[in-house]
Motif scaffolding. Structure first.
Motif, PDB file in Angstrom:
ATOM      1  N   THR A   1       0.814  -1.216   0.000  1.00 31.36           N
ATOM      2  CA  THR A   1       0.000   0.000   0.000  1.00 31.36           C
ATOM      3  C   THR A   1       0.846   1.264   0.000  1.00 31.36           C
ATOM      4  O   THR A   1       0.296   2.359  -0.049  1.00 31.36           O
TER       5      THR A   1
ATOM      6  N   THR B   1      -7.312   1.636 -14.452  1.00 28.51           N
ATOM      7  CA  THR B   1      -7.593   2.327 -13.206  1.00 28.51           C
ATOM      8  C   THR B   1      -7.474   3.837 -13.395  1.00 28.51           C
ATOM      9  O   THR B   1      -6.804   4.325 -14.308  1.00 28.51           O
TER      10      THR B   1
ATOM     11  N   ALA C   1      -4.185   8.877  -9.964  1.00 35.13           N
ATOM     12  CA  ALA C   1      -3.931   8.880  -8.525  1.00 35.13           C
ATOM     13  C   ALA C   1      -4.858   9.878  -7.849  1.00 35.13           C
ATOM     14  O   ALA C   1      -5.077  10.977  -8.358  1.00 35.13           O
TER      15      ALA C   1
ATOM     16  N   ASP D   1      -9.107  -4.843  -4.586  1.00 34.05           N
ATOM     17  CA  ASP D   1      -8.480  -3.692  -3.951  1.00 34.05           C
ATOM     18  C   ASP D   1      -6.966  -3.738  -4.133  1.00 34.05           C
ATOM     19  O   ASP D   1      -6.400  -4.730  -4.591  1.00 34.05           O
ATOM     20  N   GLY D   2      -6.316  -2.661  -3.717  1.00 37.03           N
ATOM     21  CA  GLY D   2      -4.861  -2.605  -3.700  1.00 37.03           C
ATOM     22  C   GLY D   2      -4.232  -2.486  -5.066  1.00 37.03           C
ATOM     23  O   GLY D   2      -3.059  -2.859  -5.244  1.00 37.03           O
ATOM     24  N   LEU D   3      -4.947  -1.951  -6.050  1.00 32.56           N
ATOM     25  CA  LEU D   3      -4.406  -1.804  -7.396  1.00 32.56           C
ATOM     26  C   LEU D   3      -3.623  -0.502  -7.518  1.00 32.56           C
ATOM     27  O   LEU D   3      -3.743   0.401  -6.687  1.00 32.56           O
ATOM     28  N   LEU D   4      -2.842  -0.398  -8.569  1.00 32.59           N
ATOM     29  CA  LEU D   4      -2.073   0.810  -8.835  1.00 32.59           C
ATOM     30  C   LEU D   4      -2.868   1.746  -9.732  1.00 32.59           C
ATOM     31  O   LEU D   4      -3.600   1.295 -10.623  1.00 32.59           O
ATOM     32  N   PRO D   5      -2.749   3.066  -9.537  1.00 32.86           N
ATOM     33  CA  PRO D   5      -3.462   4.000 -10.411  1.00 32.86           C
ATOM     34  C   PRO D   5      -2.859   4.032 -11.808  1.00 32.86           C
ATOM     35  O   PRO D   5      -1.704   3.645 -12.024  1.00 32.86           O
TER      36      PRO D   5
ATOM     37  N   SER E   1      -7.374   2.753  -7.113  1.00 29.46           N
ATOM     38  CA  SER E   1      -6.835   1.578  -6.418  1.00 29.46           C
ATOM     39  C   SER E   1      -7.819   0.428  -6.315  1.00 29.46           C
ATOM     40  O   SER E   1      -7.474  -0.616  -5.777  1.00 29.46           O
ATOM     41  N   ARG E   2      -9.031   0.600  -6.824  1.00 34.65           N
ATOM     42  CA  ARG E   2     -10.062  -0.428  -6.643  1.00 34.65           C
ATOM     43  C   ARG E   2     -10.938  -0.540  -7.880  1.00 34.65           C
ATOM     44  O   ARG E   2     -11.242   0.463  -8.533  1.00 34.65           O
TER      45      ARG E   2
END
Length: 532
Positions: A179, A448, A451, A417-421, A357-358
């Protein structure tokens, strides 16, 4: 005979006096019913069940509660004898399933605090990151309070790192990804190193019968087997196991929480048969207990140190099942299945909500046989910035989405969850039927979002990234300290009012960025000194 599970292979020795394996397209569905007994104890019992052959050789884990199977309490930073409480984040609970952990034949690098000091209950703030499940116990309002409040600003923990010099018989937690820069690179490996995702489930409710299912591997011969059920429960005290015998460790912040080490895990054992016809078997009283210190996997024979006659405690952690064989605490039903038709592909897979991120996705449920019936489970994986196909699906990143199949035709949703932008993700899902036959893949590509804009405007602009360690430190100070007072809340609101405009100017100028960093430096230093 070799059976591969994910990227690992588990050797199963087949004894010569068993009959031939099932024919292709058939298997046996094993239903296990048990009843976790109600008790005034705050903690529900933790349960693991696995299958062995009659000579005691481990075959496969059939069920494990999520605390160990998903959230990794057996292999997390901290001493195993740290105190406990609801949502407690630290302490490798090697006492939870000592018999099972020594039987399954697997091991992982041990997870320790990033600074290597596993006796430190107050890890460095710079090593903590956002927490999705446990609480930061330092948010307790009193030194001996046992009920922790999981408010949002307390969800920060040190996820730890692998220690290559030591091993654990428990998997790391599977529910998290990296994260931020405060996480060690080890965290990125946690979720792909856990082979028990398919059989990990929420802790069953106490006081009501619970049934779980185990599907035999296609290569498993018909014959005689044994179901082993190990049950543990924190704070299950008696005269032989209590805080006097197992007191709190003498460590910093050791007075938070309470000693959890009561009676050890207990074991139930049920011999059963997998054959051409349905069979039913039951088991009654416990047959032994595990090591109170979790050091070995020996089964200690029943003795007077284990409580009997008290519902939910000791030998009575599983209650007698109603409407079953008298005295039965575990009921095992083995039913042959003919399942020649695989499930259909999940229909109309699409993203319904996307953030930086989701991703939330929806699809139409297939059936067990084509579009008829109900699938047994789903398998979900993804690849970032690379095509996903049936050929590379097994090597893609698995997703631990607690998704229970619905009847064919129903709409279902799940979240990753926990994905990168600003990243392309190719996500695939397929259904699995009663005999573990997979259906065709459904694949969707998702980009995604950018940020997110963070409310820590000036610090973000000055340091150039919302992921900078000092920005994380200041954000935590804002949430945990400033917002606890009226003046602090007013300061935060004023900062939000004017900070965005100021940060816009700072972000455009290298000189102003450097000036802002110098201005923030003493504040960061003071925050480090004042934060526990």
């Amino acid at each position: 005979m070799m059976r591969c599970w994910k990227a690992w292979c588990v050797c199963v020795l087949v004894i010569s006096n068993t009959a031939p394996a099932h024919a292709t397209g058939t298997c046996t569905k094993v239903d296990v019913e048990l009843l976790p007994a109600a008790n005034d104890n705050l903690f529900a019992p933790q349960i693991v069940a696995w299958v062995e052959d009659t000579s005691g050789r481990y075959i496969e884990t059939a069920f494990i509660t999520a605390a160990t199977g998903t959230y990794g309490i057996g292999n997390r930073p901290g001493r195993f004898d740290f105190n406990s409480g609801p949502g407690w984040p630290y302490g490798a609970r090697i006492t939870v399933f000592p018999i099972w952990s020594h039987r399954h034949g697997l091991s992982w690098e041990r997870v320790v605090f990033q600074d290597g000091n596993d006796s430190n209950l107050s890890p460095a703030l710079i090593n903590e990151s956002a927490e999705s499940h446990f609480c930061n116990f330092l948010q307790s309002s009193g030194a001996t309070q046992t009920t922790l409040t999981c408010v949002e600003q307390s969800r920060w923990t040190d996820k730890g790192r692998f220690d290559a010099s030591s091993r654990s018989l428990y998997p790391p937690r599977q529910d998290i990804t990296v994260t931020g820069p405060s996480d060690d690179d080890s965290v990125a490996q946690f979720d792909v190193l856990n082979p028990f995702d398919a059989v990990s489930a929420a802790t069953p409710a106490v006081g009501a019968p619970h049934t779980f299912h185990w599907l035999t591997p296609e290569s498993l011969p018909i014959g005689n087997y044994v179901l082993m059920v190990e049950v543990s429960r924190e704070l299950d005290m008696n005269a032989a196991y209590n805080p006097t015998v197992f007191p709190s460790p003498l460590v910093s912040y050791g007075d938070f929480g309470v000693p959890y080490r009561g009676q050890p895990s207990v074991l139930y054992r049920v011999p059963f048969t997998i054959g051409a016809d349905p069979t039913v078997a039951t088991g009654g009283d416990y047959v032994g207990y595990g090591d109170p210190n979790g050091i070995d996997g020996d089964i200690r024979l029943p003795d007077a140190t284990i409580t009997v006659g008290v519902p939910g405690s000791g030998a009575e952690r599983l209650a007698v099942l109603p409407a079953s064989t008298p005295g039965a605490r575990v009921r095992v039903s083995a039913t042959p299945q003919d399942d020649l038709a695989p499930p259909a592909s999940p229909g109309s897979l699409q993203a319904t909500d996307v953030t930086g991120s989701r991703v939330t996705l929806a699809f139409i449920a297939p059936g067990d046989d084509g579009n008829v019936g109900q699938a047994t489970r789903y398998e979900i994986r993804y690849l970032a910035n690379a095509p996903l196909t049936a050929d590379n699906f097994d090597a893609a990143v698995p997703v631990n989405a607690r998704l229970t199949p619905s009847t064919s035709g129903a709409e279902q949703t799940f979240q990753i969850d926990g994905l990168l932008p600003e990243t392309e993700y190719n996500i695939g899902i397929r259904a699995i039927d009663d005999c573990r036959n997979p259906g065709p893949l459904a694949i969707v590509s998702v980009q995604t979002a950018d940020a997110p804009v963070d409310a820590c405007f000036i610090a973000t602009a000055a340091y150039g990234s919302i992921m900078a360690n000092d920005v994380q430190l200041l954000r935590r100070f804002r949430d945990q300290m400033l917002r606890r007072t009226v003046l602090g809340e007013l300061a935060v609101e004023g900062y939000y009012t004017f900070g965005a405009a100021v940060s816009g100017a700072i972000g455009e100028s290298d000189l102003l960025r450097a000036t802002a960093r110098r201005a923030l430096a003493p504040i960061v230093s003071r925050v480090r000194e004042s934060t526990p």
